[in-house]
Design an enzyme around this catalytic site. Structure first.
Site, mmCIF file in Angstrom:
data_model
loop_
_atom_site.group_PDB
_atom_site.id
_atom_site.type_symbol
_atom_site.label_atom_id
_atom_site.label_comp_id
_atom_site.label_asym_id
_atom_site.label_seq_id
_atom_site.Cartn_x
_atom_site.Cartn_y
_atom_site.Cartn_z
ATOM 1 C CB SER A 46 -5.586 3.740 4.195
ATOM 2 O OG SER A 46 -6.678 3.194 4.908
ATOM 3 C CG HIS A 276 -8.442 0.866 1.546
ATOM 4 N ND1 HIS A 276 -8.389 -0.372 2.138
ATOM 5 C CD2 HIS A 276 -7.967 1.751 2.470
ATOM 6 C CE1 HIS A 276 -7.907 -0.249 3.365
ATOM 7 N NE2 HIS A 276 -7.654 1.026 3.592
#
Length: 294
Positions: A46, A276
């Site tokens: 990711s 993230h």
């Protein structure tokens, strides 16, 4: 091989439409640089894919067209990009395949690497050590109080650091990925990217904005650096180059302002998945990768 994805939760999928419709960061793409021309294959998880960063071009993998492979390919001009990175991916997804966030089966990422490939980037290992579970466990343990080191106490109980052991166990898996990439593309340049700073590079964090206990912050920072050190050493031992994205990310961690940070916190203020990279972070990693290629 179809397996549960470390990243997949119903809540994140339900938030996808809202996140994609959010405000896009004003990020300047990295300047043009001398990048190997020809076929460029991006492998990874990711942190490569860019989940929830607009625009999402693959909902099964939560992949953005503003992630660092896209920016690097654009800077090269003539590079033909095959970006097969996928949120939740582990080394097994690269070597034997798996399934995406929607449960749709995926072939091995390695199958995208062909003999005529000139550049392969690899960013993998975070999910092999259980990144999502670690963040969730440490945050849950610290929600009521910032005191102590509940996360460290859990992972080092019995005198063995479980997270360092996981990193050691992941090293041969990353090595296997790199050897397989080299076999598939003997003439390619292979670059392994580390991971950017999630927590500040010094001090004790910013609880409750990022709900990690004060004494757990240095511990988790050490784990992150140990993971990057393993990736660097494994790259060097397997005919690959290491791209340090941690150093340029210092000062852009989750505790910084929404206009400065590269990595979002538990409650993102820019379009990105929790903990993230946002679009600024992807651009920063692209710049670091281009500097390494030069």
């Amino acid at each position: 091989m179809t397996r549960p994805r470390p990243f997949r939760t119903a809540a994140r999928m339900a938030a996808l439409a809202t996140a994609v419709a959010g405000t896009v960061l004003a990020v300047t793409p990295p300047a043009s640089a001398a990048v190997p021309t020809g076929r460029y294959v991006a492998l990874g998880d990711s942190y490569t894919a860019g989940p929830l960063i607009p625009t999402q071009v693959d909902l099964n993998c939560l992949r953005s067209n503003r992630n660092y492979p896209s920016l690097v390919a654009a800077s090269a001009g003539s590079a033909a990009l095959a970006d097969v990175s996928c949120s939740g991916a582990t080394t097994a997804d690269i070597l034997v395949g798996g399934s995406g966030e929607l449960g749709i089966p995926l072939p091995p990422q390695l199958s995208a690497v062909t003999a005529d490939t000139t550049l392969v980037t690899v960013e993998i290992g975070g999910n092999d050590i259980g990144f999502s579970g670690i963040i969730s466990d440490c945050a849950q343990a610290s929600l009521k109080s910032p005191l102590g080191s509940p996360c460290k106490n859990t992972y080092t109980a019995g005198g063995t650091d479980q997270l360092r052991a996981r990193i050691d166990a992941t090293a041969p898996k990353v090595a296997s990925v790199l050897r397989s990439v080299r076999a598939a593309a003997p003439g390619a340049r292979i670059v392994v990217l580390g991971y950017p700073a999630i927590l500040p590079d010094s001090g004790y964090g910013c609880w409750p904005v990022v709900p990690i206990a004060y004494q757990d912050v240095p511990y988790l920072r050490g784990v992150a650096k140990a993971l990057n050190t393993m990736l660097a050493n494994t790259a060097a031992a397997n005919d690959a180059t290491y791209a340090d994205v941690y150093t340029p990310s210092i000062g852009h961690d989750t505790c910084k302002s929404s206009s400065t940070r590269w990595v979002e916190g538990l409650v993102p203020e820019n379009s990105a998945a929790p903990f993230h990279p946002n679009a600024r972070g992807e651009a920063g990693m692209a710049t670091a990768l281009l500097a390494t290629l030069n």
